[in-house]
Motif scaffolding. Structure first.
Motif, mmCIF file in Angstrom:
data_model
loop_
_atom_site.group_PDB
_atom_site.id
_atom_site.type_symbol
_atom_site.label_atom_id
_atom_site.label_comp_id
_atom_site.label_asym_id
_atom_site.label_seq_id
_atom_site.Cartn_x
_atom_site.Cartn_y
_atom_site.Cartn_z
ATOM 1 N N GLN A 106 0.835 -1.203 0.000
ATOM 2 C CA GLN A 106 0.000 0.000 0.000
ATOM 3 C C GLN A 106 0.873 1.258 0.000
ATOM 4 N N GLY A 107 1.916 1.257 0.820
ATOM 5 C CA GLY A 107 2.807 2.407 0.874
ATOM 6 C C GLY A 107 3.509 2.675 -0.441
ATOM 7 N N VAL A 108 3.915 1.603 -1.132
ATOM 8 C CA VAL A 108 4.576 1.751 -2.434
ATOM 9 C C VAL A 108 3.651 2.468 -3.415
ATOM 10 N N PHE A 109 2.417 2.022 -3.510
ATOM 11 C CA PHE A 109 1.502 2.617 -4.484
ATOM 12 C C PHE A 109 0.962 3.968 -4.009
ATOM 13 N N ALA A 110 0.923 4.190 -2.691
ATOM 14 C CA ALA A 110 0.578 5.522 -2.198
ATOM 15 C C ALA A 110 1.638 6.536 -2.616
ATOM 16 N N ALA A 111 2.900 6.093 -2.689
ATOM 17 C CA ALA A 111 3.984 6.979 -3.117
ATOM 18 C C ALA A 111 3.851 7.364 -4.586
ATOM 19 N N LEU A 112 3.120 6.596 -5.371
ATOM 20 C CA LEU A 112 2.778 6.986 -6.737
ATOM 21 C C LEU A 112 1.549 7.882 -6.755
ATOM 22 N N LEU A 113 0.545 7.521 -5.946
ATOM 23 C CA LEU A 113 -0.735 8.223 -5.968
ATOM 24 C C LEU A 113 -0.627 9.664 -5.484
#
Length: 489
Positions: A106-113
């Motif tokens: 979740q944190g990885v994709f939050a860093a994109l979002l």
């Protein structure tokens, strides 16, 4: 029609930003339930929160640069899909290990979002009045999201199941993806060589700092692991900054930070988070340990804070941002926050009507102040950068927020624990509640002082008259005559 599309972008990006912020706190009240169901130890439960914070904080700058390279809309859609899959993994997991892995994903994709969402808002709203309203909404979602996460987490845990604190993201993502279809297409992706050394040093440096902050509460500042992580984080960030000076395509152009206007704005975004997240921690324990509130009642007790942030961000700052220099709104707002913190110092446990006479007024002051500070600060921090750097500037905003929150939680928690121990040594006959409150007072006094110091720093760094540049404009463009509507008065 174009105006409708702009507000559609705000609604879509805003829903994703709210989801990303919610997930920082939504599992906090659910921790006892999920710990019991998955057989977690007390030592390992903090990783439910830390895994998300580590990946999110460590990868933000890389995510921002990827947004600039392949386009914010594509990055945004990729982040949404990945976030939904990671949330499903974390919510349906049968083991603690898979839960940690899902939270890290979740944190990885939050860093994109997060940087893609802010970049879309910054590039879409260029007219000062609409920009003020848009960033008012963004500020409300960012500031109130953590509070709403506490309330939502308590409600879902008490009436459904802790797993819904994570699975709730799946329908949110589906609705947001529908919004993505109504956006304009990105420009063609550019073939740009990624600054791999910058990516490595920034990821390692920020991850080490966030990891250190998650461990300091349990180990203390003098623990060898904490000291080593802080040293590693600081050294890697020094390597990162030096590398950005010579990189052909830096992850974070130093001009984004070194401009006095934007530099003051970054201070006004990041430093108040030290006080705010420590304030969340103190109030959570005040409500549940001292006042004996249930989880759902504790969540509801935070609701006026969220409402005040929304009013400050939209009704007050949204209207005043186009009319005032940013500094003239940010500085008084920070002092109002400090007054709210000070109102909670010196409370005597057991006094009748504490919530109505002390906590409610303090939440209103802190919420209004935060809302009025974050809206012009974020708008200023992302203004005046070229189109190719909007993702990097947006990532920097999210990075200082994440690091500030992590440091604030650890710092004020450590101060509270140290002050409580000192109070017990001075008066061994004091009861446990009085000792705990003595620690809270020390933490809140520190938070109020941090806010006052931030206000002073903004006065010293940020020019008194701040001009918000439209995306794509440069300092050279600003020397040319421009319509008066482009200036913040």
């Amino acid at each position: 029609m174009a105006s409708d599309r702009r507000w559609w972008v705000l609604a879509t990006a805003g829903s994703a930003q709210l989801m990303v912020v919610l997930d920082s706190t939504v599992v906090t009240i659910a921790l006892p339930s999920l710990q019991r169901d998955l057989g977690m130890s007390d030592a390992s439960r903090s990783w439910v929160v830390a895994a998300y914070a580590l990946a999110f904080g460590g990868l933000l700058l890389l995510g921002g640069r990827l947004s600039d390279m392949i386009g914010p809309r594509r990055t945004f859609a990729l982040g949404l899909i990945g976030f939904a899959l990671a949330s499903a993994l974390a919510g349906l997991t049968p083991t603690a290990g898979l839960l940690f892995a899902g939270r890290a994903a979740q944190g990885v994709f939050a860093a994109l979002l997060a940087p893609a969402a802010l970049a879309m808002i910054s590039a879409t709203f260029v007219e000062p009045r609409e920009r003020g309203i848009a960033f008012g909404v963004y500020g409300a979602l960012t500031g109130a999201g953590a509070v709403i996460g506490l309330l939502l987490g308590g409600t879902l845990t008490q009436y459904l199941d802790w797993r819904w604190c994570l699975l709730i993201n799946v329908p949110i993502v589906i609705g947001t993806l529908i919004g993505v279809k109504g956006m304009s297409a990105d420009r063609p992706a550019r073939r740009v060589r990624l600054d791999l050394m910058g990516a490595f040093s920034s990821v390692l440096g920020m991850t080490a700092l966030v990891f250190a902050m998650t461990e300091v509460a349990g180990r203390g500042w003098t623990d060898p692991l904490v000291a080593a992580l802080l040293a590693l984080g600081a050294s890697m960030l020094v390597v990162f900054v030096r590398g950005q000076r010579v990189a052909a395509r830096p992850l974070l152009p130093l001009g984004v930070l070194l401009d006095r206007t934007r530099g003051g704005a970054f201070l006004a975004v990041g430093l108040p988070q030290l006080a705010l997240f420590g304030f969340f921690l103190v109030l959570t324990y005040w409500f549940q340990q001292v006042l004996g509130y249930s989880p759902i009642r504790a969540g509801l007790a935070f609701l006026p804070l969220a409402l005040a942030i929304g009013v400050g961000s939209t009704l007050i700052a949204g209207l005043l941002t186009p009319r005032l220099a940013a500094r003239h709104l940010i500085v008084p707002a920070l002092l109002v926050m400090a007054a709210g913190m000070a109102l909670l110092i010196g409370i005597t446990p057991g006094t009748a009507g504490l919530y109505l006479t002390r906590f409610l007024p303090a939440e209103i002051l802190i919420g209004l102040g935060l809302g009025c500070a974050i809206t012009p600060a974020v708008a200023t921090a992302t203004s005046g950068v070229g189109d190719e750097d909007t993702g990097a500037a947006s990532a920097a905003v999210n990075a200082v927020t994440q690091i500030g929150g992590s440091i604030g939680t650890a710092l004020l928690n450590s101060i509270a624990a140290t002050a409580a121990a000192s109070a017990l040594r001075r008066a061994p006959d004091r009861n446990a509640t009085e000792v705990t409150v003595a620690g809270f007072d020390a933490a809140l006094l520190t938070a109020a002082a941090l806010l006052v110091l931030t206000a002073i720093a903004v006065v010293l760094v940020m020019p008194g008259t701040v001009r918000i540049r439209q995306p794509g404009r440069t300092e050279q463009d600003d020397r040319k005559p421009t319509p008066a509507v482009d200036r913040l008065r």
